[in-house]
Motif scaffolding. Structure first.
Motif, PDB file in Angstrom:
ATOM      1  N   MET A   1       0.792  -1.228   0.000  1.00  0.00           N
ATOM      2  CA  MET A   1       0.000   0.000   0.000  1.00  0.00           C
ATOM      3  C   MET A   1       0.826   1.282   0.000  1.00  0.00           C
ATOM      4  SD  MET A   1      -3.275  -0.568   2.525  1.00  0.00           S
ATOM      5  CE  MET A   1      -3.794   1.129   2.240  1.00  0.00           C
TER       6      MET A   1
ATOM      7  N   ARG B   1       1.145   3.944  -3.038  1.00  0.00           N
ATOM      8  CA  ARG B   1      -0.022   4.365  -3.805  1.00  0.00           C
ATOM      9  C   ARG B   1      -0.207   5.883  -3.735  1.00  0.00           C
ATOM     10  NH1 ARG B   1      -4.481  -0.196  -1.889  1.00  0.00           N
ATOM     11  NH2 ARG B   1      -3.256  -2.046  -2.491  1.00  0.00           N
ATOM     12  N   ASP B   2      -0.792   6.448  -4.778  1.00  0.00           N
ATOM     13  CA  ASP B   2      -0.962   7.901  -4.854  1.00  0.00           C
ATOM     14  C   ASP B   2      -1.896   8.455  -3.782  1.00  0.00           C
ATOM     15  OD1 ASP B   2       0.723   8.008  -7.025  1.00  0.00           O
ATOM     16  OD2 ASP B   2      -0.889   7.928  -8.508  1.00  0.00           O
TER      17      ASP B   2
END
Length: 322
Positions: A122, A125-126
């Protein structure tokens, strides 16, 4: 070759009805198993880091987990050639880690726990922000790549820093982390209380992430509260991010300033360490209370009248008479 000693890092939020009585019982257990280290006991639970011979630490873990209150304890275990502590402290306090968030019970509500592999998946992620829950001297020597750090000297300052970050964190998934996971229990719960919706925490902290995920993208070393001061956790893409406080050369060797009035936690290279006799500056080197420097930059805390053997002779006498 296996090393003869173990170093344990652990905590458990669980009700303890009589912390003082449990403190004495637990204190004597540690003495009988020849363990050294620091343990904090309160009505809200148990928090400790100890060292001892492997068989003694194994017995300790077995006894602790046999108590239903501590069945869920997740012990982080390191091997060592020797004890990581010189003394034993078992004390009662109001909280097992000082946050001031006495109204928060992590057993009722907290962020979603992520195992190391889940955190690893995770973190880049953006829509994710990684947030370091530790003090400035801890993250100065090592932290996750791109992590948001807080300008705090102590965890109790954490709540007042969150307001300034609300806009930056709006709409993001927040992944919190700390050394072993304990600070994130209340920190993630506090974030949820403040209206943040997607809050997660790295289960087992940096130490467990290093063991189970290779420490990937943790840059620098992890500050620990024992004689080692800082340890390597990244075996995938290690990187030194800190510099000597005195000369500015790349350095991750952490020391406490030899001047006890200062006691600054900073990286200092070996050359500057010896030249300044363990101090962080010329002024501290010349301080009349400066401690003797042995090359490590680690100094045991004053016991302040605490007697780790109190009650032990009474316990031994009672055992013999029975």
């Amino acid at each position: 070759m296996n090393k003869p000693y173990s170093i344990l890092l652990y905590y458990c939020y669980t009700p303890i009805a009589d912390p003082e009585a449990f403190r004495e019982e637990h204190h004597l257990l540690c003495l009988e198993l020849n363990l050294l280290g620091r343990i904090i006991i309160s009505k809200e639970g148990l928090n400790g880091t100890v060292s001892g011979l492997k068989e003694d630490c194994d017995k300790y873990m077995e006894i602790v987990k046999a108590d239903p209150r501590f069945a869920k304890v997740d012990f982080k275990v390191d091997e060592s050639d020797k004890h990581a502590f010189a003394k034993l402290h078992v004390r009662t306090k109001v909280e097992i880690v000082h946050s001031g968030l006495l109204h928060i019970d992590p057993n009722v509500r907290t962020g979603i726990h992520l195992e190391p592999r889940e955190f690893k998946e995770m973190k880049d992620r953006d829509d994710v922000v990684i947030m370091d829950m530790r003090s400035d001297y801890e993250y100065s020597v090592g932290r996750f790549k791109n992590a948001v750090t807080l300008d705090i000297e102590n965890f109790r300052e954490f709540p007042e820093k969150i307001d300034a970050l609300k806009e930056e964190l709006k709409g993001k998934k927040i992944l919190t982390y700390c050394t072993g996971g304990i600070k994130c229990e209340k920190a993630s719960a506090f974030l949820l209380e403040q209206g943040f919706e997607d809050v997660y925490q790295l289960h087992g902290g940096i130490i467990k992430y290093g063991k189970e995920a290779g420490g990937e993208d943790f840059e620098g070393k992890c500050y620990v509260f024992d004689n080692r001061v800082a340890v390597d956790v990244n075996t995938v893409n290690p990187k030194v991010i800190s510099k000597c406080h005195v000369c500015g050369t790349v350095e991750d060797r952490m020391v406490n300033c030899a001047n006890p009035v200062c006691n600054l936690h900073v990286p200092i290279c070996e050359k500057c360490g010896w030249e300044l006799e363990g101090a962080c500056s010329t002024e501290c080197k010349e301080h009349p209370e400066k401690r003797a420097y042995d090359g490590t930059g680690y100094y045991q805390k004053n016991l302040n009248g605490y007697n780790p053997l109190k009650g032990f002779n009474r316990r031994k006498t009672s055992t013999v008479s029975n």
